[in-house]
Enzyme design. Sequence first.
Site, PDB file in Angstrom:
ATOM      1  N   SER A   1       0.856  -1.179   0.000  1.00 17.21           N
ATOM      2  CA  SER A   1       0.000   0.000   0.000  1.00 17.21           C
ATOM      3  C   SER A   1       0.891   1.227   0.000  1.00 17.21           C
ATOM      4  O   SER A   1       2.110   1.119  -0.003  1.00 17.21           O
ATOM      5  CB  SER A   1      -0.875   0.013   1.255  1.00 17.21           C
ATOM      6  OG  SER A   1      -0.059   0.306   2.373  1.00 17.21           O
ATOM      7  N   LYS A   2       0.263   2.382   0.042  1.00 14.95           N
ATOM      8  CA  LYS A   2       1.042   3.621   0.079  1.00 14.95           C
ATOM      9  C   LYS A   2       1.980   3.653   1.281  1.00 14.95           C
ATOM     10  O   LYS A   2       3.020   4.277   1.240  1.00 14.95           O
ATOM     11  CB  LYS A   2       0.088   4.814   0.158  1.00 14.95           C
ATOM     12  CG  LYS A   2      -0.591   5.090  -1.163  1.00 14.95           C
ATOM     13  CD  LYS A   2      -0.963   6.563  -1.271  1.00 14.95           C
ATOM     14  CE  LYS A   2      -1.655   6.857  -2.579  1.00 14.95           C
ATOM     15  NZ  LYS A   2      -3.081   6.510  -2.600  1.00 14.95           N
ATOM     16  N   ARG A   3       1.583   2.970   2.343  1.00 13.56           N
ATOM     17  CA  ARG A   3       2.386   3.047   3.562  1.00 13.56           C
ATOM     18  C   ARG A   3       3.733   2.329   3.451  1.00 13.56           C
ATOM     19  O   ARG A   3       4.708   2.756   4.004  1.00 13.56           O
ATOM     20  CB  ARG A   3       1.624   2.455   4.758  1.00 13.56           C
ATOM     21  CG  ARG A   3       0.610   3.404   5.357  1.00 13.56           C
ATOM     22  CD  ARG A   3      -0.160   2.710   6.459  1.00 13.56           C
ATOM     23  NE  ARG A   3      -0.893   1.557   5.946  1.00 13.56           N
ATOM     24  CZ  ARG A   3      -0.517   0.295   6.083  1.00 13.56           C
ATOM     25  NH1 ARG A   3       0.567  -0.008   6.762  1.00 13.56           N
ATOM     26  NH2 ARG A   3      -1.230  -0.679   5.555  1.00 13.56           N
ATOM     27  N   ASN A   4       3.752   1.210   2.736  1.00 12.45           N
ATOM     28  CA  ASN A   4       5.000   0.445   2.738  1.00 12.45           C
ATOM     29  C   ASN A   4       5.665   0.329   1.365  1.00 12.45           C
ATOM     30  O   ASN A   4       6.568  -0.467   1.175  1.00 12.45           O
ATOM     31  CB  ASN A   4       4.777  -0.949   3.354  1.00 12.45           C
ATOM     32  CG  ASN A   4       3.719  -1.722   2.561  1.00 12.45           C
ATOM     33  OD1 ASN A   4       3.340  -1.318   1.482  1.00 12.45           O
ATOM     34  ND2 ASN A   4       3.264  -2.834   3.099  1.00 12.45           N
ATOM     35  N   GLY A   5       5.223   1.113   0.423  1.00 13.83           N
ATOM     36  CA  GLY A   5       5.902   1.037  -0.865  1.00 13.83           C
ATOM     37  C   GLY A   5       5.305   2.018  -1.847  1.00 13.83           C
ATOM     38  O   GLY A   5       4.327   2.702  -1.552  1.00 13.83           O
TER      39      GLY A   5
END
Length: 486
Positions: free
Chosen positions: A259-263
């Site tokens: 997701s945006k959070r981890n990649g």
Amino acid sequence: MEKNAAGVRVRFAPSPTGDLHVGNIRTALFDWAYAKHTGGTFVFRIEDTDRERVTDHYIEAAGETLKWLGLDWDEGPGVGGPYGPYLQSQRLDIYQEWADRFLAQGDAYHCYCSNEELEARREKAKESNRPPGYDGACRNLTEDQIASFRAQHRTPVIRMRMPDGKTTFTDLIRGEVTFEHEFVPDFVLMRADGSPLYTLAVAVDDVLMRITHILRGEDLLSSTPRQIRVYQAMGVKESDYPVFAHLPFVMGSDNAKLSKRNGEVSIAWYRERGFLPEAICNYLALLGWSPGDDREDVSLQEIADLFDVSRVNSSPARFDMKKLEAINGEKIRRLALDDFLARSLPFVIEAGVITGSPSEVEVVRKALPLIQERIVTLGEVVAMVRFLFGEGIEVEADSLSKVSEPQAKEVLRSAMSALTPVVKWDEQSIEGALRESLIDGMGLKPRLAFTPVRIAVTGSHISPPLFESLALLGKERTLARISALL
Ligand code: GLU
Ligand code: ZN
């Protein structure tokens, strides 16, 4: 398991609420590959019933991205086809008709419960450890009850009746999957404002568009029994249901869903940096699938030729940026010069390094072979060729710190006097002059000898090979830059 191969119809049906992301594209690629592999039809459908979140801009961008990747569709927006329109927002009447039909058949019913009532009952169910889904309160309302709800000016939603029992289907990747209906409560087909929900629209369209195979993300697995329920209500025979294949999640490096959070999930992000579409497809094809024999290099055509859904792994795939970069670098190295040039120019122009005049393009063309082995993305071309344009250059701060020693000054002075008399300004003469003066004359190791010259002339300690760079830049500008830094 492949139905009547010529009749295979696969759809990619995104809801473009933003730029397509890595997971969407992996799904699109597998859909496309399955259709191509079986000689079937690839249908592109836009699921835009939620017009507050899905915008024209993102719909446009989704199609553009598919085209850029080479995933051409046989039916869909811009192409047309026998089962259009292919935008769900243009099919609202169809969903309304089916919902009305389900009501008339008794498969669906009006539910007058307010959100507050539903919420309160959900809380209660949770407290007493019952499943928190809809409790069927409006399943069998009497005329009087309906009249009193109407008198309160309540507008109902339309809910599908889920019969007791279970739904079992064979997923091409996960095998037999069963959902007990105890955990699949009656679900909403139409909101009170008359807008359809995803489950209704997707199932109606898959039937009406004669979709035979649904390959999609695992996150939609749990909606499958509801979709099958809609097929039943539409009167579709079980043998005509589309076949499902739920693709494994794509995980980030931290093993959480990507997701945006981890990649970096947006395909636009990769495109802007100069990842090649064929590298993205190659890499994404390996996320959950393998062509066999440890092969990691595949073209789009080979993906279509080799794709076999039974080789898709059911366990989650891990997104590995390093591997994508390695594949991208490898594909860049293999580009023919004209192709490499055509793909690099937009980056160099966009960065304002050149305007694109023929003479500038010629310089870039000469520089590209020098850097082809040294870059991972096309975006890196910009920094590598920037020094070739304009008179003066700005020396990068972290490079500057490498030339501040007194010895560097001495090196630059010697380089200046060694290069000044060079008449035939080519790679060999430049190399000869610099080696003689800095290595033989000053007794320096090559790195210490050449780094200050490189920084003075290119502005950075990372650049194309030095002697070729100076040859390309020309004598006048080379000497002027060395003297400027001195
Ligand atoms: N429109 C749905 C989504 O983007 C996918 C529909 C489907 O593949 O069934 O999540
Ligand atoms: Zn109700």
